[in-house]
Each structure stands twice: as structure tokens, then as C-alpha cells.
Write a protein that holds these residues in place. Structure first.
Motif, PDB file in Angstrom:
ATOM      1  N   PRO A 336       0.838  -1.201   0.000  1.00 58.07           N
ATOM      2  CA  PRO A 336       0.000   0.000   0.000  1.00 58.07           C
ATOM      3  C   PRO A 336       0.870   1.248   0.000  1.00 58.07           C
ATOM      4  O   PRO A 336       1.982   1.250   0.533  1.00 58.07           O
ATOM      5  CB  PRO A 336      -0.799  -0.137   1.298  1.00 58.07           C
ATOM      6  N   GLY A 337       0.384   2.296  -0.604  1.00 54.38           N
ATOM      7  CA  GLY A 337       1.137   3.545  -0.621  1.00 54.38           C
ATOM      8  C   GLY A 337       0.466   4.565  -1.513  1.00 54.38           C
ATOM      9  O   GLY A 337      -0.385   4.234  -2.359  1.00 54.38           O
ATOM     10  N   PRO A 338       0.838   5.840  -1.359  1.00 58.89           N
ATOM     11  CA  PRO A 338       0.241   6.895  -2.191  1.00 58.89           C
ATOM     12  C   PRO A 338       0.738   6.804  -3.623  1.00 58.89           C
ATOM     13  O   PRO A 338       1.881   6.429  -3.882  1.00 58.89           O
ATOM     14  CB  PRO A 338       0.713   8.189  -1.507  1.00 58.89           C
ATOM     15  N   LEU A 339      -0.117   7.162  -4.556  1.00 54.49           N
ATOM     16  CA  LEU A 339       0.219   7.125  -5.979  1.00 54.49           C
ATOM     17  C   LEU A 339       0.909   8.427  -6.336  1.00 54.49           C
ATOM     18  O   LEU A 339       0.293   9.494  -6.370  1.00 54.49           O
ATOM     19  CB  LEU A 339      -1.042   6.916  -6.808  1.00 54.49           C
ATOM     20  N   LEU A 347      -2.475  -3.115 -10.567  1.00 53.40           N
ATOM     21  CA  LEU A 347      -3.908  -2.986 -10.831  1.00 53.40           C
ATOM     22  C   LEU A 347      -4.702  -4.126 -10.196  1.00 53.40           C
ATOM     23  O   LEU A 347      -5.721  -3.890  -9.530  1.00 53.40           O
ATOM     24  CB  LEU A 347      -4.158  -2.940 -12.341  1.00 53.40           C
ATOM     25  N   ILE A 348      -4.269  -5.353 -10.398  1.00 56.24           N
ATOM     26  CA  ILE A 348      -5.036  -6.489  -9.876  1.00 56.24           C
ATOM     27  C   ILE A 348      -5.095  -6.434  -8.357  1.00 56.24           C
ATOM     28  O   ILE A 348      -6.161  -6.632  -7.744  1.00 56.24           O
ATOM     29  CB  ILE A 348      -4.414  -7.812 -10.347  1.00 56.24           C
ATOM     30  N   GLU A 349      -3.944  -6.153  -7.710  1.00 54.25           N
ATOM     31  CA  GLU A 349      -3.929  -6.085  -6.247  1.00 54.25           C
ATOM     32  C   GLU A 349      -4.795  -4.936  -5.740  1.00 54.25           C
ATOM     33  O   GLU A 349      -5.431  -5.036  -4.679  1.00 54.25           O
ATOM     34  CB  GLU A 349      -2.493  -5.937  -5.743  1.00 54.25           C
ATOM     35  N   THR A 350      -4.823  -3.815  -6.475  1.00 61.89           N
ATOM     36  CA  THR A 350      -5.684  -2.688  -6.085  1.00 61.89           C
ATOM     37  C   THR A 350      -7.157  -3.087  -6.148  1.00 61.89           C
ATOM     38  O   THR A 350      -7.945  -2.792  -5.234  1.00 61.89           O
ATOM     39  CB  THR A 350      -5.408  -1.484  -7.005  1.00 61.89           C
ATOM     40  N   LEU A 351      -7.544  -3.772  -7.232  1.00 61.90           N
ATOM     41  CA  LEU A 351      -8.927  -4.227  -7.342  1.00 61.90           C
ATOM     42  C   LEU A 351      -9.271  -5.251  -6.262  1.00 61.90           C
ATOM     43  O   LEU A 351     -10.382  -5.247  -5.718  1.00 61.90           O
ATOM     44  CB  LEU A 351      -9.169  -4.820  -8.728  1.00 61.90           C
ATOM     45  N   ARG A 352      -8.316  -6.116  -5.949  1.00 63.92           N
ATOM     46  CA  ARG A 352      -8.572  -7.102  -4.898  1.00 63.92           C
ATOM     47  C   ARG A 352      -8.774  -6.430  -3.551  1.00 63.92           C
ATOM     48  O   ARG A 352      -9.576  -6.874  -2.720  1.00 63.92           O
ATOM     49  CB  ARG A 352      -7.404  -8.081  -4.818  1.00 63.92           C
ATOM     50  N   SER A 353      -8.002  -5.364  -3.305  1.00 60.69           N
ATOM     51  CA  SER A 353      -8.165  -4.649  -2.040  1.00 60.69           C
ATOM     52  C   SER A 353      -9.509  -3.945  -1.954  1.00 60.69           C
ATOM     53  O   SER A 353     -10.124  -3.873  -0.884  1.00 60.69           O
ATOM     54  CB  SER A 353      -7.026  -3.632  -1.893  1.00 60.69           C
ATOM     55  N   ALA A 354      -9.985  -3.434  -3.100  1.00 58.68           N
ATOM     56  CA  ALA A 354     -11.251  -2.692  -3.094  1.00 58.68           C
ATOM     57  C   ALA A 354     -12.473  -3.597  -3.153  1.00 58.68           C
ATOM     58  O   ALA A 354     -13.557  -3.215  -2.691  1.00 58.68           O
ATOM     59  CB  ALA A 354     -11.278  -1.715  -4.271  1.00 58.68           C
ATOM     60  N   ALA A 355     -12.333  -4.788  -3.701  1.00 55.70           N
ATOM     61  CA  ALA A 355     -13.496  -5.632  -3.983  1.00 55.70           C
ATOM     62  C   ALA A 355     -14.365  -5.936  -2.771  1.00 55.70           C
ATOM     63  O   ALA A 355     -15.607  -5.853  -2.866  1.00 55.70           O
ATOM     64  CB  ALA A 355     -13.028  -6.928  -4.651  1.00 55.70           C
ATOM     65  N   PRO A 356     -13.814  -6.307  -1.604  1.00 52.84           N
ATOM     66  CA  PRO A 356     -14.708  -6.701  -0.491  1.00 52.84           C
ATOM     67  C   PRO A 356     -15.589  -5.567   0.031  1.00 52.84           C
ATOM     68  O   PRO A 356     -16.559  -5.832   0.747  1.00 52.84           O
ATOM     69  CB  PRO A 356     -13.718  -7.167   0.592  1.00 52.84           C
ATOM     70  N   TRP A 357     -15.273  -4.292  -0.314  1.00 56.17           N
ATOM     71  CA  TRP A 357     -15.984  -3.160   0.280  1.00 56.17           C
ATOM     72  C   TRP A 357     -17.018  -2.540  -0.664  1.00 56.17           C
ATOM     73  O   TRP A 357     -17.604  -1.500  -0.337  1.00 56.17           O
ATOM     74  CB  TRP A 357     -14.985  -2.079   0.688  1.00 56.17           C
ATOM     75  N   GLN A 358     -17.243  -3.160  -1.818  1.00 59.68           N
ATOM     76  CA  GLN A 358     -18.112  -2.520  -2.808  1.00 59.68           C
ATOM     77  C   GLN A 358     -19.546  -2.369  -2.322  1.00 59.68           C
ATOM     78  O   GLN A 358     -20.177  -1.308  -2.499  1.00 59.68           O
ATOM     79  CB  GLN A 358     -18.065  -3.309  -4.125  1.00 59.68           C
ATOM     80  N   GLU A 377      -7.005   4.343   0.056  1.00 60.53           N
ATOM     81  CA  GLU A 377      -6.407   3.258   0.846  1.00 60.53           C
ATOM     82  C   GLU A 377      -6.376   1.932   0.095  1.00 60.53           C
ATOM     83  O   GLU A 377      -5.745   0.972   0.544  1.00 60.53           O
ATOM     84  CB  GLU A 377      -7.166   3.081   2.166  1.00 60.53           C
ATOM     85  N   ASP A 378      -7.069   1.853  -1.049  1.00 60.50           N
ATOM     86  CA  ASP A 378      -7.030   0.622  -1.853  1.00 60.50           C
ATOM     87  C   ASP A 378      -5.800   0.537  -2.742  1.00 60.50           C
ATOM     88  O   ASP A 378      -5.464  -0.551  -3.217  1.00 60.50           O
ATOM     89  CB  ASP A 378      -8.272   0.543  -2.754  1.00 60.50           C
ATOM     90  N   ILE A 379      -5.137   1.653  -2.986  1.00 58.54           N
ATOM     91  CA  ILE A 379      -4.045   1.692  -3.955  1.00 58.54           C
ATOM     92  C   ILE A 379      -2.912   0.769  -3.507  1.00 58.54           C
ATOM     93  O   ILE A 379      -2.465   0.806  -2.357  1.00 58.54           O
ATOM     94  CB  ILE A 379      -3.516   3.127  -4.137  1.00 58.54           C
ATOM     95  N   ARG A 380      -2.475  -0.084  -4.422  1.00 60.74           N
ATOM     96  CA  ARG A 380      -1.327  -0.956  -4.201  1.00 60.74           C
ATOM     97  C   ARG A 380      -0.296  -0.672  -5.290  1.00 60.74           C
ATOM     98  O   ARG A 380      -0.630  -0.550  -6.474  1.00 60.74           O
ATOM     99  CB  ARG A 380      -1.736  -2.440  -4.247  1.00 60.74           C
ATOM    100  N   LEU A 381       0.956  -0.556  -4.866  1.00 60.89           N
ATOM    101  CA  LEU A 381       2.054  -0.250  -5.774  1.00 60.89           C
ATOM    102  C   LEU A 381       2.961  -1.459  -5.906  1.00 60.89           C
ATOM    103  O   LEU A 381       3.169  -2.210  -4.941  1.00 60.89           O
ATOM    104  CB  LEU A 381       2.870   0.946  -5.245  1.00 60.89           C
ATOM    105  N   ARG A 382       3.514  -1.628  -7.089  1.00 57.16           N
ATOM    106  CA  ARG A 382       4.414  -2.753  -7.334  1.00 57.16           C
ATOM    107  C   ARG A 382       5.726  -2.587  -6.563  1.00 57.16           C
ATOM    108  O   ARG A 382       6.269  -1.495  -6.479  1.00 57.16           O
ATOM    109  CB  ARG A 382       4.736  -2.877  -8.829  1.00 57.16           C
ATOM    110  N   ARG A 383       6.185  -3.699  -6.037  1.00 52.82           N
ATOM    111  CA  ARG A 383       7.502  -3.734  -5.404  1.00 52.82           C
ATOM    112  C   ARG A 383       8.438  -4.517  -6.318  1.00 52.82           C
ATOM    113  O   ARG A 383       8.122  -5.628  -6.742  1.00 52.82           O
ATOM    114  CB  ARG A 383       7.438  -4.407  -4.027  1.00 52.82           C
ATOM    115  N   HIS A 384       9.577  -3.924  -6.606  1.00 54.06           N
ATOM    116  CA  HIS A 384      10.544  -4.546  -7.499  1.00 54.06           C
ATOM    117  C   HIS A 384      11.819  -4.866  -6.735  1.00 54.06           C
ATOM    118  O   HIS A 384      12.165  -4.207  -5.744  1.00 54.06           O
ATOM    119  CB  HIS A 384      10.892  -3.613  -8.669  1.00 54.06           C
ATOM    120  N   GLU A 385      12.509  -5.859  -7.216  1.00 53.53           N
ATOM    121  CA  GLU A 385      13.835  -6.179  -6.687  1.00 53.53           C
ATOM    122  C   GLU A 385      14.776  -6.365  -7.873  1.00 53.53           C
ATOM    123  O   GLU A 385      14.587  -7.257  -8.704  1.00 53.53           O
ATOM    124  CB  GLU A 385      13.825  -7.450  -5.842  1.00 53.53           C
TER     125      GLU A 385
END
Length: 573
Positions: A336-339, A347-358, A377-385
């Protein structure tokens, strides 16, 4: 390290043993390139498994959502309630998972498989929801590495009983058929092993330097499966020898101490002439140790320690230091984090975070027109290594009457290092300075042929523009850092500059500008090794090394091997 390939009969027996007790043996490490021999072994194993047993092939970079499961996005959006879906490991319950190129598994991925092998279940916890699924399975790790610098992570191989190097040209020997394996599988629970068997396997493990307590346990399970295949209910000597050959011998790290000369046997007491079973496991232990000695290829243990040391150092150099939360490299997941500008939204993780609250959000807002309501608070950002490689920048003094000698040694050192850097996937660059300015003869590269051509064409003679060389090295180092690499500067000079930055000649101006350039390089944080090749090292050389913040190595008689050794030590520091 050279390993002896098992005979065709042993390879066929290994497949049958794994089919008899896949969960108990955990699986196998199959070290072989893609080819007919490997395909034949896998086909034999699959044909011996129970009908309908799952068979899954998973890539080494499979994400966690595919391995253990995740949120079922479609069902969650449709129902407004959080729904979890199974991953590939729960779906493989009762079967086998095959991992091609398993030497590329990360430690985290190997840990996922190890946890499933230990517990025989998958536990998934997401956003307050928990699910548990059975996952009793075996893993076949296909090790396709060509050298010793890449191997399957030990956390996984320690849990796989059978380690089989297959000769690509070998043929699969005869072995138990499907009906025999099915009968052995049904009778496995009735097979018993005496304390003497377990003692012999433990003593053999200790004798050959096998530190893992899982090894004798896996060998015991292998011996029980072998007895079941032979239609017996008790483990005998032949089963123990087979288990030692297939399970313990590939794990050996040292040879046992030479046996002491046995004392003469005592006189037989009346009534003992017929003999009996040994009162301890010493006789069986000696048989197992002898069988393991015979199974070890010539010269294996003599090179094992050095190969392991080389493998560890090569792996460290190859992978580099992990740099997380960047914009490049392998995707680790989401957080999670600000855009912000430059952020990459998952995108998929953001939708998954938002889905239960629709349902709640539509009821609260009265907005039924938009298909999905997303909050900050639904926004999810990619983590890279990304893995930061190393670039070794050689700045070589090509001036003066002794330039030919210094150039020859620098060229020899770079030749020695090129092969190592190529294996580590590191890069090498070469800056030569003479006359009035420095020049980049070899931009950062991994190509040995190109490097050798540039080295052969390196000229020598003239004045010493040291400040120009340091400035050019700093520019190259900055460029490498911007590409995510860690630069190491190796300055090879006699520390007698006599050309200033503006081209003016004179030792005083040259030394002052060299110290000024060195301070800028140090402020940039570039790791530096200064090799002083002057016949008699002097005070200015040490002062220059101090201004660089460099490790100072006076090598008035440096040869290629010595210089290569010093650079390798500095790179690993």
C-alpha cells in the motif's frame, strides 16, 4: 564438481522408490540438461504414480498467488464478499510438482515449497480471511545448471531424498512395473526397520560429514520403500545399502577416518559358534560406509570444499546486492502507498483490495452507476527487486619509460579478471591515461573478445594526466550507478602526475589537480583501490590514496596474478 551418474538400474529404481512413497521421500533433485534421458526418467515416474495423480509443472519464478492461492477477484467483485481461490500447490495434493530450471529459485520461493513439504498443507491468510488446504505432494527439482555457481537452494534440496545426476546419453534400465509399485505402496505401512538399521544410517551420515538430521530419516524411508518393492516386511542389508547409495552418498562432504586395525578376535566361547545378529550396528555401519565409498566418484571429495567456497563467492557476485522498491527488476509483490509520479500501480492487487468493500461503499454513497468504487487506501504499488551487479573500472597509467611493464601487468590482470567477471555477470571497463588526457579504451562490457582486442591496442608513453583520468573514472562510475550497478575503481599508477586539468605541464600543478579530482571522487562515494606501481613508493602516493579514500596497495613488482588477487579481495570486501 564432477558427480557420478547413477546406473540405469539405480535411476529406474529411484523413480520406483519415489512412486512408492512420494510424500515420505519428499521428491528428487534431477541434475541433467533437457534431453531424452531426463524425459525418460520423468515419464517413468509419472507412469508409476497412481492413476489420476496430479502432475504440475511450475516455473521457478511463479508468484505466490499462483503457488499458494490468493483472492478470487471475479467472485469477490460479483458477490461483494471476500473469496479466496486455491493455488497450484493445493491443486497438486496427492501428486508431483515439477520445477524446471530449479537452480533459479529464489530463497523465498524455495521456502514456500519447503513449508509445504514440512506441513503437507497450504495456509493462506489475506485481508482477515484464512483458508487451509491439504497439499501432500512430492517435488522434482530439475537442476539444469552448467557449472557450480548455480544450484537449487539448500533449503529445498535438504528435504528431497533423491539426488540424481543423469548422463544425457544414458538409457533407462529395467525396473519395477506399475503393478509392483502399487503393491509396494499398499504394503509400505507394514514394513519395519530395526534400531540397528537406523543406527547404521546415522553413523554413516556422521562419518561422511552429513550434518542434516533429515538425511538418515530420508534414507530410512528409502530403505523401507525398497523392502516393500521386494515384497518383504523387514528392512535387510541390501535395502540399507541401496538407501545409502541413493540418499547419503550424494550428500557426503568428507571421507570417514581410516579404520583402525582390528584386534585379533577373542577365542570363541562354547555355544557361540553359530553366531547371531550383531549386538550393535557396527557391522552394518561398516557395510554402509563401504557402499558409500564405492558410490563416490573418484576425486569428488578432494575438490568438494573448494567447489563449495567457489560456488558461494560466485553466487554472491552473480546475484549482487538486492535493491528493493525500485522501478526495475523482478516484481516482488505489492504494497500500500500513495500514488506519486513514477509509481507503478499494481492494478489487480488494487482491485482485490477494493473488492470486499463494494457493497458497503455503494450503500453509503448511493453511487450504483460505477462498477468499482476505489479509495486511496485501496491503492497498491508494485515492489521490485533488482540485483546490483559490479563494474570494475581500471584506470591504468600508460605513461613513462616503464609503461610497457605496467601495461603488460595490467593487461594480464584484466585478462584473469574477465573470465571471473563474465561468470559473475559483472562488467569491466578500462581507462588509459598518457600524454595530455585520459581516454576510455574499453567501455563497461561483459564481452571477453572485445575486451581482449582493446587491451591489445593499448598504447604507452608520454606524460601523466592523472587528474583527467580520475575525472573520467568518476563520470563512468556515475553512469554505472544510474544503471543500478556498483562501481569499483582500480587505479594503477606510480603516482607522479605532471599534467593539470587544463593541459598545463608541471608536477606541482599536476599533483594539486589530482588531489582535487580525488576529493570529488571520494565525495561521490566510489569505492577505490589504488595500486602504487612506483619502484619506490613515496609520500605523495599515500596522500593521493588518502584523498581518494582508497585502500592503498604498494606493488612495485606487481604481477598479473598478484594484482588480480588484490582486486578480487577488494571487490568482495
Amino acid at each position: 564438481m564432477t558427480e557420478a551418474a547413477p546406473s540405469g538400474g539405480d535411476a529406474a529404481m529411484a523413480a520406483a522408490l519415489l512412486a512408492v512413497d512420494p510424500t515420505g521421500l519428499g521428491g528428487a533433485v534431477l541434475r541433467a540438461p533437457h534431453g531424452a534421458a531426463r524425459d525418460a526418467w520423468l515419464a517413468r515416474l509419472r507412469g508409476l504414480l497412481p492413476a489420476g495423480a496430479p502432475w504440475r509443472r511450475l516455473p521457478p519464478n511463479a508468484p505466490d498467488d499462483r503457488l499458494i492461492g490468493g483472492i478470487d477477484l471475479a467472485a469477490t467483485l460479483a458477490t461483494g464478499r471476500l473469496r479466496l481461490e486455491r493455488g497450484a500447490l493445493p491443486d497438486a495434493d496427492g501428486g508431483v510438482v515439477v520445477i524446471p530450471m530449479a537452480e533459479r529459485l529464489t530463497q523465498a520461493a524455495a521456502g514456500r515449497y519447503a513449508a509445504v513439504l514440512d506441513t503437507a498443507e497450504v495456509t493462506l491468510e489475506r485481508d482477515g480471511a484464512t483458508a487451509r488446504w491439504p497439499a501432500s505432494l512430492a517435488v522434482v527439482a530439475l537442476d539444469e545448471s552448467a557449472g557450480e555457481d548455480e544450484r537449487v537452494p539448500p533449503s529445498l534440496t535438504d528435504r528431497l531424498a533423491l539426488h540424481l545426476p543423469l548422463d544425457p546419453g544414458s538409457a533407462m534400465g529395467p525396473g519395477p512395473d506399475e503393478s509392483g509399485v502399487a503393491a509396494a505402496r499398499a504394503a509400505l505401512g507394514e514394513v519395519r526397520a530395526s534400531d540397528e538399521v537406523l543406527l547404521a544410517l546415522c553413523e554413516a551420515s556422521l562419518a561422511f560429514g552429513i550434518g542434516s538430521p533429515r538425511a538418515p530419516t530420508l534414507a530410512l524411508r528409502t530403505a523401507r520403500a525398497a523392502a516393500a518393492l521386494d515384497g518383504r516386511r523387514d528392512v535387510v542389508e541390501a535395502d540399507v545399502v541401496l538407501a545409502a547409495r541413493l540418499v547419503l552418498a550424494p550428500r557426503a562432504t568428507s571421507l570417514p577416518a581410516a579404520p583402525e586395525e582390528a584386534p585379533p578376535p577373542p577365542a570363541e566361547e562354547p555355544g557361540d559358534a553359530d553366531g547371531g545378529p550383531p549386538k550393535d550396528g557396527s557391522d552394518l555401519s561398516e557395510i554402509v560406509v563401504a557402499a558409500m565409498r564405492a558410490a563416490l566418484p573418484a576425486g569428488l571429495l578432494a575438490t568438494l570444499a573448494s567447489a563449495l567456497r567457489g560456488r558461494a563467492s560466485a553466487a554472491d557476485g552473480r546475484s549482487g546486492a538486492p535493491v528493493k522498491d525500485g522501478q526495475r527488476g523482478r516484481v516482488l509483490g505489492a504494497r500500500p502507498g500513495p500514488l506519486r509520479a513514477g509509481s507503478r500501480i499494481a492494478l489487480i492487487e488494487t482491485l482485490r483490495s477494493a473488492a470486499p468493500w463494494q457493497t458497503i461503499r455503494r450503500r453509503a454513497s448511493g453511487d450504483h452507476a460505477r462498477p468499482v468504487l476505489i479509495r486511496a487506501e485501496d491503492i497498491r504499488l508494485r515492489r521490485h527487486e533488482a540485483r546490483s551487479g559490479t563494474t570494475t573500472l581500471f584506470a591504468v597509467d600508460a605513461s613513462g619509460s616503464s609503461a610497457l611493464h605496467r601495461l603488460a601487468e595490467a593487461k594480464g590482470a584484466i585478462e584473469l579478471l574477465l573470465g571471473d567477471c563474465y561468470a559473475r555477470r559483472d562488467r569491466v571497463a578500462l581507462v588509459a591515461f598518457r600524454g595530455t588526457e585520459a581516454s576510455t579504451l574499453l567501455p563497461p562490457t561483459q564481452a571477453p573478445a572485445r575486451a581482449r582486442r582493446c587491451l591489445a591496442a593499448m598504447p604507452g608513453g608520454g606524460a601523466t594526466p592523472l587528474a583527467s583520468a580520475i575525472d573520467m573514472a568518476r563520470a563512468l562510475a556515475d553512469a554505472e550507478r544510474r544503471q543500478g550497478r556498483q562501481p569499483l575503481l582500480v587505479l594503477v599508477t606510480d603516482a607522479r602526475p605532471n599534467v593539470a586539468r587544463d593541459g598545463r605541464t608541471g608536477r606541482e600543478a599536476g599533483e594539486a589537480d589530482a588531489l582535487s579530482a580525488a576529493a570529488l571522487l571520494r565525495a561521490a562515494g566510489v569505492s577505490t583501490l589504488m595500486v602504487d606501481t612506483a619502484p619506490r613508493p613515496h609520500a605523495y602516493g599515500r596522500a593521493l590514496a588518502g584523498a581518494l579514500g582508497a585502500r592503498y596497495v604498494p606493488l612495485p613488482q606487481a604481477d598479473a596474478a598478484a594484482l588480480s588477487t588484490v582486486v578480487a579481495a577488494a571487490r568482495s570486501a
